[in-house]
Design a protein around this motif. Structure first.
Motif, PDB file in Angstrom:
ATOM      1  N   SER A  35     -31.835  17.878  19.030  1.00 61.05           N
ATOM      2  CA  SER A  35     -31.699  16.738  19.983  1.00 61.05           C
ATOM      3  C   SER A  35     -33.278  16.028  20.055  1.00 61.05           C
ATOM      4  O   SER A  35     -34.220  16.464  19.227  1.00 61.05           O
ATOM      5  CB  SER A  35     -31.194  16.737  21.334  1.00 61.05           C
ATOM      6  N   SER A  36     -33.327  15.154  20.768  1.00 62.04           N
ATOM      7  CA  SER A  36     -34.560  14.457  21.054  1.00 62.04           C
ATOM      8  C   SER A  36     -35.532  15.426  21.343  1.00 62.04           C
ATOM      9  O   SER A  36     -37.034  15.063  21.644  1.00 62.04           O
ATOM     10  CB  SER A  36     -34.380  12.958  21.827  1.00 62.04           C
ATOM     11  N   ASN A  37     -35.216  16.259  22.211  1.00 65.65           N
ATOM     12  CA  ASN A  37     -36.266  17.234  23.024  1.00 65.65           C
ATOM     13  C   ASN A  37     -36.487  18.458  22.350  1.00 65.65           C
ATOM     14  O   ASN A  37     -36.980  19.293  22.833  1.00 65.65           O
ATOM     15  CB  ASN A  37     -35.823  17.108  24.471  1.00 65.65           C
ATOM     16  N   GLY A  38     -35.679  18.639  21.288  1.00 62.29           N
ATOM     17  CA  GLY A  38     -35.643  19.830  20.770  1.00 62.29           C
ATOM     18  C   GLY A  38     -34.328  20.555  20.592  1.00 62.29           C
ATOM     19  O   GLY A  38     -33.222  19.877  20.380  1.00 62.29           O
ATOM     20  N   GLY A  59     -33.985   8.147  24.724  1.00 57.25           N
ATOM     21  CA  GLY A  59     -34.522   8.943  25.520  1.00 57.25           C
ATOM     22  C   GLY A  59     -36.136   9.460  25.322  1.00 57.25           C
ATOM     23  O   GLY A  59     -36.806   8.470  25.528  1.00 57.25           O
ATOM     24  N   THR A  60     -36.230  10.614  24.868  1.00 63.70           N
ATOM     25  CA  THR A  60     -37.710  10.676  24.479  1.00 63.70           C
ATOM     26  C   THR A  60     -37.786  10.608  23.163  1.00 63.70           C
ATOM     27  O   THR A  60     -37.424  11.395  22.254  1.00 63.70           O
ATOM     28  CB  THR A  60     -37.842  12.638  24.569  1.00 63.70           C
ATOM     29  N   VAL A  61     -38.673   9.464  22.850  1.00 64.53           N
ATOM     30  CA  VAL A  61     -38.554   8.679  21.516  1.00 64.53           C
ATOM     31  C   VAL A  61     -39.753   9.269  20.777  1.00 64.53           C
ATOM     32  O   VAL A  61     -40.960   9.266  21.344  1.00 64.53           O
ATOM     33  CB  VAL A  61     -38.316   7.448  21.572  1.00 64.53           C
ATOM     34  N   LEU A 100     -45.670   7.746  17.603  1.00 64.68           N
ATOM     35  CA  LEU A 100     -44.678   7.205  17.227  1.00 64.68           C
ATOM     36  C   LEU A 100     -43.728   6.558  18.441  1.00 64.68           C
ATOM     37  O   LEU A 100     -42.963   5.727  18.547  1.00 64.68           O
ATOM     38  CB  LEU A 100     -43.703   7.965  16.472  1.00 64.68           C
ATOM     39  N   ASN A 101     -44.009   7.294  19.539  1.00 64.92           N
ATOM     40  CA  ASN A 101     -43.470   6.984  20.836  1.00 64.92           C
ATOM     41  C   ASN A 101     -43.743   5.463  21.241  1.00 64.92           C
ATOM     42  O   ASN A 101     -42.771   4.943  21.967  1.00 64.92           O
ATOM     43  CB  ASN A 101     -43.953   8.078  22.183  1.00 64.92           C
ATOM     44  N   GLU A 102     -44.692   4.719  20.739  1.00 61.58           N
ATOM     45  CA  GLU A 102     -45.002   3.329  20.970  1.00 61.58           C
ATOM     46  C   GLU A 102     -44.295   2.537  20.268  1.00 61.58           C
ATOM     47  O   GLU A 102     -44.400   1.140  20.268  1.00 61.58           O
ATOM     48  CB  GLU A 102     -46.810   3.309  20.712  1.00 61.58           C
ATOM     49  N   MET A 112     -34.889   4.284  19.441  1.00 60.53           N
ATOM     50  CA  MET A 112     -35.524   4.320  18.112  1.00 60.53           C
ATOM     51  C   MET A 112     -34.646   4.443  17.075  1.00 60.53           C
ATOM     52  O   MET A 112     -33.951   5.226  17.083  1.00 60.53           O
ATOM     53  CB  MET A 112     -36.965   5.235  18.063  1.00 60.53           C
ATOM     54  N   ASN A 113     -34.964   3.511  15.744  1.00 59.17           N
ATOM     55  CA  ASN A 113     -34.335   3.630  14.782  1.00 59.17           C
ATOM     56  C   ASN A 113     -35.166   3.623  13.531  1.00 59.17           C
ATOM     57  O   ASN A 113     -36.418   3.462  13.758  1.00 59.17           O
ATOM     58  CB  ASN A 113     -32.884   2.861  14.798  1.00 59.17           C
TER      59      ASN A 113
END
Length: 413
Positions: A35-38, A59-61, A100-102, A112-113
């Motif tokens: 998932s987004s967090n691992g 969520g965590t992008v 990339l989170n920015e 994010m896509n």
């Protein structure tokens, strides 16, 4: 070695959205669902081949994860569908430098896509051998850190097993009464146990219970005045809480020129507010903010015993905190904690055995900190071409060396 070239991230790799998989539809298997967090869990079906890379999508992008086995990319992540012939480990390290989170969007839950990612301008090496050399240098550092962590996990497990035998099951070694040439466990061989009214349970005869303040000095943190804080490393590094613990090592992020309470090398430092626990040894002097406290054994021989029994006390503190009785550890909570103290012979034997393992663990943690600093220093400069991996010929064998631009200096943390 090739120079970096400006290009679009979409020219290097192609991202794809992960697949829907409600937790209710997970089936027993050993395929990690990323998932987004691992790792979110495990399933019986993979959707992507290893090695792979995912990026947090919801969520965590923006956080990249490198996966060494076939996996199932969850719909909260993007995964690289096509590496276009590029080295996966090189791409992974490149992505770590891009913040990339920015690039996410969404006023509520960040999202994010791939349309956010593909148009990003990047500087990258197109030459595959160069990519592989850079990835090899960085992987060597990561592999050594991972190896140290594995060694430490085994050393900690061995030390904990010995502690449990001696101080939980009370089967510390004693000379057999039937055959003096043999060694037996104390309790299992019928060693005398006596009831202790403080602990409300039986303990070996000759052992006693002391409060922590009788065998150590406890130093509660006190935050310095805010105007003394700085990020220029002037004064003493300050510890305020869990954010100042990094991979098992204390690492003050800010400094103070007006330190209040201090810990020193070999003190045990723990978090006492909000997030309780995080017990580690200090390797240098720090200022103690109000979120932490230090325990300084009166004698070296108590150090390892205090460490293990303090871990047990921390679990008790957490239970109280969960019950809203306390929201942190007070000074009285700490100094009045009851510690089981064995006779002098057992105390000294345990100290001599465990201090060797603890020394190795602490040495490995220090080495990991140096390796991490070196990796973080190298990573952006290798990617932007400021530092090159040079090839030198010697007896027809290629060796790797580092070539840095003048003025580039690595400073240990």
């Amino acid at each position: 070695m090739s120079k970096v070239t400006k290009m679009l991230l979409g020219d290097l790799v192609e991202f794809q959205r992960g697949f829907d998989l409600p937790k209710s539809e997970f089936k027993i298997g050993n395929i990690p669902v990323i998932s987004s967090n691992g790792i979110l869990g495990y399933h019986n079906e993979s959707k992507a081949k290893a090695p792979g890379i995912t990026i947090g999508r919801s969520g965590t992008v923006g956080k990249p994860h490198f996966i060494k086995q076939d996996f199932y990319p969850h719909n909260t992540s993007l995964y690289i569908k096509d590496f276009k012939g590029n080295d996966p480990k090189y791409i992974f390290n490149l992505l770590k430098t891009l913040r990339l989170n920015e690039y996410g969007s969404g006023s509520g839950v960040p999202t994010m896509n791939r349309n956010h990612l593909h148009p990003i301008n990047v500087l990258a090496h197109k030459d595959i051998p160069t990519q592989q050399k850079i990835a090899s240098v960085l992987s060597a550092l990561d592999d050594k850190i991972e190896l140290n962590n594995q060694i430490n996990a085994e050393l900690e497990a061995m030390a904990k097993t010995l502690y449990d035998y001696w101080f939980v099951q009370f089967d510390f070694p004693v000379q057999s009464k039937k055959n003096p040439e043999l060694v037996e466990g104390y309790k299992s061989s019928g060693g005398k146990m006596v009831y202790n009214t403080t602990l409300k349970r039986e303990i070996p005869e000759g052992w006693e219970v002391k409060e922590l303040e009788e065998i150590s000095k406890c130093i509660m943190g006190q935050s310095p005045k805010g105007e003394s804080y700085n990020s220029d490393k002037i004064g003493i590094p300050l510890l305020n809480g869990p954010a100042d613990y990094e991979n098992g090592v204390l690492k003050g992020r800010i400094y103070t020129t007006a330190p209040t309470r201090l810990c020193q090398k070999d003190d045990l430092v723990l978090c006492i507010r909000a997030t309780i626990g995080n017990l580690v040894y200090s390797e240098q002097e720090f200022c103690l903010g109000r979120g932490v406290a230090a325990v300084r054994p009166n004698h070296e021989k108590y150090s390892e015993l205090i460490y293990f029994q303090l871990l047990q006390e921390i679990e008790r503190y957490k239970i109280h905190a969960t019950g809203s009785i306390i929201i942190g550890i007070t000074k009285d909570d700490l100094i009045k904690s009851n510690f089981l103290i064995p006779n002098e012979s057992i105390l000294n034997s345990f100290h001599k055995l465990i201090k060797i393992q603890f020394h190795k663990i602490r040495t490995n943690l220090q080495q990991n900190q140096e390796l991490s600093s070196l990796r973080d220093w190298l990573l952006p400069m290798l990617m932007n071409g400021q530092v090159r991996v040079a090839s030198t010929s010697s007896a027809n064998e290629e060796e790797l060396g580092m070539v840095a631009e003048s003025g580039v200096e690595y400073k240990k943390s």
